[in-house]
Design a protein around this motif. Sequence first.
Motif, mmCIF file in Angstrom:
data_model
loop_
_atom_site.group_PDB
_atom_site.id
_atom_site.type_symbol
_atom_site.label_atom_id
_atom_site.label_comp_id
_atom_site.label_asym_id
_atom_site.label_seq_id
_atom_site.Cartn_x
_atom_site.Cartn_y
_atom_site.Cartn_z
ATOM 1 N N LEU A 36 -20.937 53.185 -25.264
ATOM 2 C CA LEU A 36 -19.874 54.193 -25.346
ATOM 3 C C LEU A 36 -20.449 55.600 -25.192
ATOM 4 O O LEU A 36 -19.872 56.453 -24.496
ATOM 5 N N ALA A 37 -21.601 55.848 -25.852
ATOM 6 C CA ALA A 37 -22.216 57.176 -25.784
ATOM 7 C C ALA A 37 -22.691 57.486 -24.362
ATOM 8 O O ALA A 37 -22.494 58.600 -23.852
ATOM 9 N N MET A 38 -23.310 56.509 -23.713
ATOM 10 C CA MET A 38 -23.788 56.743 -22.349
ATOM 11 C C MET A 38 -22.618 56.940 -21.388
ATOM 12 O O MET A 38 -22.715 57.749 -20.448
ATOM 13 N N ASN A 39 -21.539 56.232 -21.600
ATOM 14 C CA ASN A 39 -20.349 56.453 -20.765
ATOM 15 C C ASN A 39 -19.845 57.878 -20.912
ATOM 16 O O ASN A 39 -19.445 58.525 -19.934
ATOM 17 N N LYS A 40 -19.839 58.356 -22.165
ATOM 18 C CA LYS A 40 -19.396 59.721 -22.401
ATOM 19 C C LYS A 40 -20.351 60.723 -21.762
ATOM 20 O O LYS A 40 -19.918 61.732 -21.171
ATOM 21 N N LEU A 41 -21.654 60.445 -21.866
ATOM 22 C CA LEU A 41 -22.654 61.325 -21.253
ATOM 23 C C LEU A 41 -22.437 61.398 -19.741
ATOM 24 O O LEU A 41 -22.448 62.494 -19.144
ATOM 25 N N ASP A 42 -22.270 60.252 -19.102
ATOM 26 C CA ASP A 42 -22.057 60.224 -17.657
ATOM 27 C C ASP A 42 -20.781 60.961 -17.258
ATOM 28 O O ASP A 42 -20.733 61.658 -16.237
ATOM 29 N N VAL B 280 -28.335 61.574 -27.452
ATOM 30 C CA VAL B 280 -27.716 60.250 -27.571
ATOM 31 C C VAL B 280 -28.650 59.297 -28.315
ATOM 32 O O VAL B 280 -28.229 58.514 -29.172
ATOM 33 N N ASN B 281 -29.954 59.384 -28.003
ATOM 34 C CA ASN B 281 -30.916 58.502 -28.661
ATOM 35 C C ASN B 281 -30.956 58.760 -30.177
ATOM 36 O O ASN B 281 -30.995 57.819 -30.975
ATOM 37 N N ARG B 282 -30.949 60.042 -30.551
ATOM 38 C CA ARG B 282 -30.949 60.366 -31.986
ATOM 39 C C ARG B 282 -29.674 59.854 -32.660
ATOM 40 O O ARG B 282 -29.720 59.303 -33.760
#
Length: 615
Positions: free
Chosen positions: A105-111, A134-136
């Motif tokens: 979900l976080a990576m989708n938001k980042l993209d 995102v990693n933190r």
Amino acid sequence: MRVPTYQRQTATTAKTGAINFSVRANPGALAAGQRAVGDLFASVENAALSWYEQEQKLKRQEKLSQKEIELDNALETLKNEQRNRDPMMVLDGDPGNNELSFSELAMNKLDELALGIDDKRVRSAFLSAARQTVNRSQISVNQDARNRLVDQRAATSLQAAAKLEDKIVMGNGADRADARLKLFGGQDAAGNEIIGSYYQMAADGLITETKAFELTRSAEKNVRKRQQEADAAILEINTGRRVITAGDINRPLQQRRDAIADGIRDIDGAVAKNTITPEKGQELRDKATDDTVRAIGLGLMTKSGDATGTAMEIFSGGAELDPILDSMLDGMDPSAKTKVLNDFFTIANKIDTERREREEAEEEAADKENVDMFDMIINTDTTNPAAMDLSLERHRTLLQRNWYNATQRKAAETILGLNQETKPEERKTTDEANRVLNQADNDNILTPELVVSYQGQLSRADFDKFFQRANNEGKDGRTAAKGLISSRLRYNEFKDTNNALGDASALMFQQSMFALDDWLNTAKADGGGRGATYQEVIAKAREINEKNETEYQKRMRVAFIGYLRSQQMLAPNLPVDLDRPVDAALEFLATQNQNDLIILNLTQTIQSYVNIGVR
């Protein structure tokens, strides 16, 4: 060709600061001004370029900051949402159900945010920093999910352990053994060592060893306590069932006695095993005795035609009625026994009253329709053919129901013209019939039978007149008889009271009126008084009063004893002497404070019983 040269014609002078010039030009010197101008423009251009670069840098930094803030906000929202999700979904997701993990979900938001950045430098800088952010966040969220997963697993294990406790307490034999092995551990049938539930949780890292020990000890205590409570509850249920058996007077006597013996044995056994305390055991025995006595008494009174009389027999010792009842009453606490006996009299009065009212209602309902039909036949308009046809139909109905006595039938058939010896309208009333019937009316002995016996000597109008008088005389006789009975029983004096005196008076009055009405509705051929004269009804009322005298005094005496018992809360030392209740009570009250309102009221009420003959 020779180039001409210039020859100076004058000498130089030092006055003006002149110097010698050569005719050869210097290019560097000639371009110095242009260079200066060029350097000025270059300096301006360099300054403009510096400001442009600074402006672009600021714009990129602003765009980057905005996107980073958007990412931070989006990640914070996602983090909050994860707290309400299944930890398994947070960590791994579920591709089969389109459930994404937090990382996805976080990576989708980042993209999504990166795609909205047009500047490549800003996008590159954003992606570089955002991945670290995102990693933190992922580390923080996953740790929280893992903690919740541990808590969830621990909670599930604790619920499973609680269910094992339930099985140990409420399961059957096999279920109990299996649940005990799983909860507390031990060796199974194959000799394998089984770890208890709580120690297994400690081994899985869900709780500490110390906590496992505490929970195991607590579970052992809970199981023992709950088993005691369950056994106690089962004991009460079984005791209640045995009370029902022992109190059922329709069951075989030995079966009832066995139920009592089994109940006592189980209660004593529960006390011996510490399932219940000795005090609780005594409480159970007392309650079982009380409930059994009440069940037997209610059964006897309901089955009897005279509930109050049955209550009196129980009061005086009911061995002949029921041996179990008598033995249990003897073993009861005196105060409990007194309360039960008082309640019996109250219940008996209610049973008798309800039974009498029900019988009267049934009797009235059954007879009212027939009486109404007969009245309509007697008052038929003989000049109206339709009315005559309807009365003939009613007459046939009464014949089918076998309701008529001879006099009523003859009177109805006369009105309907079914006796054709002489037409009523052709008859004339004779002097003899007129004299005899008027004299009977004056003496209150006029009856329908007497009127019918002179039918051949009466005109139609006189027959109707005397027959109506005869019917009215019977009604007047019942009214007078009712007053006579009421006066003897002092019913009007006591009917508005709510004490035992009023109850006894009301009960006797209703029984007396039932006896009178039963006599009035029974044919004379069957020993009744249907169609009786005024004087005959009065005589019957006096007969009823004489027959009631003994029972009336007995009921009033029982009511008085019940009243004394009910007043012992107000006057604790008030004696209840079954042989001389009135004298014993008055002697005691004479020794008390005569200004005390309670003593005065007791004395006045006792005097009311004395006035009606209670001794």
